[in-house]
Design a protein around this motif. Structure first.
Motif, PDB file in Angstrom:
ATOM      1  N   GLY A  55      -5.098  -2.476  -7.857  1.00 56.39           N
ATOM      2  CA  GLY A  55      -5.311  -1.375  -6.912  1.00 56.39           C
ATOM      3  C   GLY A  55      -6.506  -0.514  -7.260  1.00 56.39           C
ATOM      4  O   GLY A  55      -6.655   0.587  -6.742  1.00 56.39           O
ATOM      5  N   TYR A  74      -3.779   7.013  -7.694  1.00 59.24           N
ATOM      6  CA  TYR A  74      -4.103   6.150  -6.564  1.00 59.24           C
ATOM      7  C   TYR A  74      -3.965   7.012  -5.310  1.00 59.24           C
ATOM      8  O   TYR A  74      -2.903   7.587  -5.069  1.00 59.24           O
ATOM      9  CB  TYR A  74      -3.117   4.988  -6.458  1.00 59.24           C
ATOM     10  N   THR A  94      -6.002  -0.781   3.302  1.00 58.49           N
ATOM     11  CA  THR A  94      -5.046  -0.040   2.476  1.00 58.49           C
ATOM     12  C   THR A  94      -3.629  -0.527   2.761  1.00 58.49           C
ATOM     13  O   THR A  94      -2.869  -0.833   1.835  1.00 58.49           O
ATOM     14  CB  THR A  94      -5.159   1.478   2.760  1.00 58.49           C
ATOM     15  N   TYR A  97      -3.038  -4.076   1.489  1.00 57.21           N
ATOM     16  CA  TYR A  97      -2.939  -4.173   0.038  1.00 57.21           C
ATOM     17  C   TYR A  97      -1.574  -3.692  -0.455  1.00 57.21           C
ATOM     18  O   TYR A  97      -0.883  -4.400  -1.176  1.00 57.21           O
ATOM     19  CB  TYR A  97      -4.055  -3.386  -0.660  1.00 57.21           C
ATOM     20  N   TRP A  98      -1.199  -2.468  -0.112  1.00 60.57           N
ATOM     21  CA  TRP A  98       0.013  -1.871  -0.669  1.00 60.57           C
ATOM     22  C   TRP A  98       1.295  -2.469  -0.129  1.00 60.57           C
ATOM     23  O   TRP A  98       2.338  -2.406  -0.788  1.00 60.57           O
ATOM     24  CB  TRP A  98       0.008  -0.356  -0.483  1.00 60.57           C
ATOM     25  N   GLU A  99       1.242  -3.085   1.051  1.00 63.51           N
ATOM     26  CA  GLU A  99       2.465  -3.638   1.618  1.00 63.51           C
ATOM     27  C   GLU A  99       2.642  -5.119   1.326  1.00 63.51           C
ATOM     28  O   GLU A  99       3.577  -5.743   1.820  1.00 63.51           O
ATOM     29  CB  GLU A  99       2.502  -3.374   3.130  1.00 63.51           C
ATOM     30  N   ILE A 104       2.873  -2.021  -4.978  1.00 62.64           N
ATOM     31  CA  ILE A 104       3.190  -0.674  -5.460  1.00 62.64           C
ATOM     32  C   ILE A 104       3.915  -0.762  -6.795  1.00 62.64           C
ATOM     33  O   ILE A 104       3.555  -0.079  -7.764  1.00 62.64           O
ATOM     34  CB  ILE A 104       4.013   0.112  -4.411  1.00 62.64           C
ATOM     35  N   LEU A 129       0.871   7.522  -7.353  1.00 57.47           N
ATOM     36  CA  LEU A 129       0.431   6.617  -6.294  1.00 57.47           C
ATOM     37  C   LEU A 129       0.892   7.209  -4.965  1.00 57.47           C
ATOM     38  O   LEU A 129       2.080   7.465  -4.778  1.00 57.47           O
ATOM     39  CB  LEU A 129       1.026   5.227  -6.505  1.00 57.47           C
ATOM     40  N   TYR A 131       1.157   6.456  -1.231  1.00 58.75           N
ATOM     41  CA  TYR A 131       1.120   5.548  -0.079  1.00 58.75           C
ATOM     42  C   TYR A 131       2.491   5.634   0.592  1.00 58.75           C
ATOM     43  O   TYR A 131       3.476   5.109   0.062  1.00 58.75           O
ATOM     44  CB  TYR A 131       0.814   4.094  -0.463  1.00 58.75           C
TER      45      TYR A 131
END
Length: 188
Positions: A55, A74, A94, A97-99, A104, A129, A131
């Motif tokens: 990340g 983050y 974004t 990436y995070w999902e 995470i 972080l 998100y």
């Protein structure tokens, strides 16, 4: 708060003999005076290393504070764009990436452990972080070594030990979920 502890060790017993110093059985971190501090070279190496964490493009802060504690932040997309207007990241990037792929949990679990392994003088890692929610974790070396049942400094030079006793054993989706439950706080 510590004033009470200091005073409790400075009193006398009813027969006017010095009272024993206060003791504790917790696995509290060593006093700051006993902890190793990171050299200027190691701090510089940390600054070069941090952007390569999982990340990394979303990291807006990677600092060493108190000479042996790492702080990693983050950012959410809006904050990222303000902090790094030159970034080519989009809101869709974004989200993607995070999902995907338990990203995470990987950033909150694996990366603090990697930092403690890579930098033996590092005592504590705090990760925030942002998100969807604000996730925070603050883990110190003694606690994580007890949790993993391994000396992280030894795994830096012993790649087989790192792979067999940490990566293969703990860097799984199930173990990450257990770790997150125990060490991570999430706020809306």
């Amino acid at each position: 708060m510590s004033l009470g502890i200091v005073l409790s060790g400075c009193g006398t017993t009813p027969n006017n003999t010095p009272a024993p110093a206060a003791t504790t059985t917790s696995s509290a971190p060593a006093p700051a005076s006993e902890q190793k501090t990171m050299s200027a070279g190691e701090v510089s190496r940390f600054k070069e290393y941090a952007p390569n964490l999982k990340g990394g493009p979303f990291i807006t802060e990677a600092e060493i504070v108190n000479q042996n504690e790492a702080v990693i932040t983050y950012a959410d997309f809006a904050t990222l764009k303000k902090a790094k207007p030159e970034t080519g990241m989009t809101e869709a990037d974004t989200k993607n990436y995070w999902e995907s792929g338990d990203a995470i949990n990987k950033a909150l679990m694996e990366e603090p452990i990697r930092l403690l392994k890579e930098f033996p003088e590092l005592h504590k890692v705090k990760v925030t972080l942002n998100y969807g929610k604000k996730y925070t974790t603050e883990i110190d070396r003694a606690t994580i070594e007890e949790y993993l049942k391994v000396n992280l400094a030894e795994t830096k030079t012993d790649k087989d030990k790192w792979r067999n006793e940490i990566v293969n054993k703990f860097f799984t989706k199930e173990e990450r979920a257990k770790y997150i439950e125990k060490f991570v706080k999430a706020e809306p």
